[in-house]
Design an enzyme around this catalytic site. Structure first.
Site, PDB file in Angstrom:
ATOM      1  N   ASP A 241       0.858  -1.192   0.000  1.00 59.05           N
ATOM      2  CA  ASP A 241       0.000   0.000   0.000  1.00 59.05           C
ATOM      3  C   ASP A 241       0.887   1.233   0.000  1.00 59.05           C
ATOM      4  OD1 ASP A 241      -3.083   0.725   0.692  1.00 59.05           O
ATOM      5  OD2 ASP A 241      -1.707   2.221   1.550  1.00 59.05           O
TER       6      ASP A 241
ATOM      7  N   HIS B 244      -4.924  13.855 -10.551  1.00 58.26           N
ATOM      8  CA  HIS B 244      -5.100  12.409 -10.765  1.00 58.26           C
ATOM      9  C   HIS B 244      -4.224  11.873 -11.881  1.00 58.26           C
ATOM     10  CE1 HIS B 244      -8.353  11.629  -7.928  1.00 58.26           C
ATOM     11  NE2 HIS B 244      -8.846  12.834  -8.249  1.00 58.26           N
TER      12      HIS B 244
ATOM     13  N   GLU C 229      -4.716   2.558  -4.086  1.00 52.35           N
ATOM     14  CA  GLU C 229      -3.261   2.451  -4.042  1.00 52.35           C
ATOM     15  C   GLU C 229      -2.803   1.119  -3.454  1.00 52.35           C
ATOM     16  OE1 GLU C 229      -4.468   4.694  -0.245  1.00 52.35           O
ATOM     17  OE2 GLU C 229      -5.199   4.360  -2.279  1.00 52.35           O
TER      18      GLU C 229
ATOM     19  N   LYS D 152       6.558 -16.940  -4.943  1.00 52.84           N
ATOM     20  CA  LYS D 152       7.005 -18.300  -4.651  1.00 52.84           C
ATOM     21  C   LYS D 152       8.528 -18.324  -4.744  1.00 52.84           C
ATOM     22  CE  LYS D 152       6.485 -20.118  -9.382  1.00 52.84           C
ATOM     23  NZ  LYS D 152       5.859 -21.197 -10.204  1.00 52.84           N
TER      24      LYS D 152
END
Length: 555
Positions: free
Chosen positions: A417, A430, A458, A465
């Site tokens: 985040d 934006h 966001e 893996k």
């Protein structure tokens, strides 16, 4: 009267008689003969060729070789009497049933040996009781030898066998096509090819070389084979020709005509005594009406520039020409009825080739259309599983593939985040915020042995893996502000990221779904936010208790 001295000997006279009169009494008494010099005009004589008893007379010239065989069109009869005059009112007589005559292997005809005589007078009379149709009488002839034993005929059998194989061959391809593309026209083409194979085998007579069948069975197979062939051909064209190329009324009428034709010709084939007077009319209607509809369909499809109809028109033109030619000869004055078998064989060959090409062309067209549709569906599905801004997969994609991904070894779940991302949108707009998100998506996508997802706003998910997943995730997190500062212009502060990471080894939580693991990683992200942001909080677990989400406060 004009008599023939070689080749087939045709009738010169016809007569009717009462069926109860004994044969020898009939031959000895006066007979009301109706004669003509032209065998083609026999059907114009005022004699009912479908009466209870019909007499056919042949006159053989003196000194000419005496015929040995009677040959005529395939048909049913109650009794067939062959009489050869010996002079002085004496006759050699042989009476036969349908079981006593033989079917020809190369044409729809029957053959029977004439009675032996030591002193033939040149008078030959054939008495047919209850003939099933007029061609059995009109097409009568006498032959010097058995035509089926002619070497040329034997060679013809081989050619017919090859043609039969070619007619049936498309069935194999249709079955293969049908497994790929379950279109109705393929099923009807199988039915049409099978019925054409039956029609060819019975109309050519080759069925007699393959099987030991009775004359009556052969006759029924010929009648029904023709009807079923026409009906299946109409149904094939109904489903094969493109939508809009045939009239609506024709599409609605075809199934009814096909069923009605089978019923009418079936009644004729059964030889029901009560229907004897109208049996031939029923058969004529049952054949002519579908023939007219079939002709209309072919011509209309070609007129309306149907691509499939063009193949049909080319393939069916010789076959329809031979069919209509045979029908016309049955009604045209002065012309003997003709089966036009050679034209029929050529028509079968061209129909098979052209229609098979048309089916293949239509199959490929439909397959291309189906592939395009599937590609569009796949594209739409891909779009529904991906984020339009960043191109990353979305939450829907991982929900659908979670078990599969776990089985492939993805055991690390990192929720990423961006810190204070709202400030970027509020301060710089934006467009700049979108550029930041695209840069982060690029960074996450370049992580080896990782799958990146955008979960909205966001927030991202990195599914990993392989070894050292925690260290690799931290390296990704540290690269985010560096790459954003380098690639996004106009920012006046560093854009950092926080990560909540959980490692769930294979088999550790067999009953946990994606939502359970995501909630745990989300809780760790919340801890990273609460302890100052710009950091990663991780945990390796074996099991954990399901709990309600501790969703973080505003980032």
């Amino acid at each position: 009267m004009q008599a023939q001295s070689d080749g087939p000997r045709y009738p010169t006279c016809l007569a009717n008689a009462e069926p109860q009169i004994p044969i020898r009494t009939l031959l000895a008494g006066p007979i009301d003969w109706h004669c003509t010099d032209d065998p083609g005009r026999l059907k114009q004589l005022t004699v009912n060729a479908e009466a209870e008893r019909v007499l056919v007379r042949f006159s053989i010239a003196a000194g000419a070789e005496q015929p040995r065989y009677f040959v005529s069109r395939l048909g049913e009869f109650a009794s067939l009497t062959l009489a050869v005059g010996e002079g002085g009112g004496n006759w050699q007589v042989r009476s036969l049933s349908t079981d006593d005559v033989k079917g020809m292997p190369t044409e729809p005809s029957i053959i029977a040996r004439l009675p032996s005589t030591r002193q033939a007078s040149g008078q030959y009379v054939v008495i047919i009781d209850r003939p099933s149709h007029a061609p059995l009488v009109i097409n009568s002839q006498l032959q010097d030898s058995d035509p089926s034993q002619d070497p040329a005929v034997q060679h013809g059998l081989l050619l017919i066998a090859i043609l039969l194989g070619m007619v049936l061959l498309p069935i194999v391809f249709d079955i293969t096509f049908y497994r790929v593309l379950r279109e109705t026209f393929l099923a009807w083409h199988i039915a049409m090819a099978a019925s054409f194979g039956l029609l060819l085998s019975v109309r050519s007579g080759i069925i007699n070389a393959l099987f030991d069948i009775s004359i009556e069975t052969w006759r029924v197979l010929l009648i029904m084979g023709l009807t079923v062939s026409i009906g299946s051909a109409m149904m094939f064209m109904r489903s094969f020709i493109e939508p809009g190329k045939l009239s609506g009324w024709a599409l609605r009428a075809i199934p009814w005509i096909a069923v009605g034709s089978i019923i009418l010709t079936g009644l004729h084939a059964l030889s029901i005594p009560a229907l004897r007077d109208v049996s031939t009319t029923l058969h004529m209607i049952g054949v002519m009406v579908p023939y007219l509809m079939l002709t209309f369909v072919i011509l209309q499809a070609a007129w309306r520039r149907s691509r499939a109809g063009l193949y049909v028109f080319i393939g069916w033109l010789p076959l329809m020409t031979s069919s209509w030619g045979g029908i016309v000869t049955n009604f045209m004055p002065g012309v003997r009825p003709d089966d036009m078998l050679t034209a029929f064989y050529i028509g079968m060959l061209t129909e098979m080739i052209a229609t098979a090409m048309g089916v293949g062309d239509r199959f490929m067209t439909l397959k291309r259309e189906r592939d395009v549709a599937r590609a569009e569906v796949s594209e739409l599905d891909e779009l529904s599983n991906s984020d339009p801004l960043t191109g990353l997969l979305n939450r829907r994609a991982i929900d659908a593939r979670f078990d599969e991904l776990r089985a492939e070894g993805y055991d690390t779940f990192a929720v990423v985040d961006l810190d204070h991302f709202k400030r970027v949108n509020d301060t710089h707009g934006h467009d700049t915020g979108d550029a930041v998100l695209r840069t982060v998506a690029s960074i996450l996508s370049q992580c080896p042995q990782c799958l990146a997802f955008r979960f909205g706003g966001e927030e991202f998910l990195l599914l990993m893996k392989g070894d050292q997943s925690e260290a690799r995730a931290e390296a990704v997190r540290q690269s985010i502000p560096v790459r954003i500062a380098r690639e996004v212009d106009g920012l006046d502060h560093m854009v950092t990221a926080s990560i909540g990471l959980v490692v769930v080894p294979q088999g550790a939580l067999p009953n946990s779904g994606f939502a359970d693991i995501y909630r745990h990683a989300d809780r760790l992200l919340y801890e990273a936010k609460e302890t100052g942001r710009n950091r990663m909080v991780s945990e390796r677990v074996r099991s954990f208790r399901r709990r309600s989400s501790d969703r973080r406060a505003a980032a």
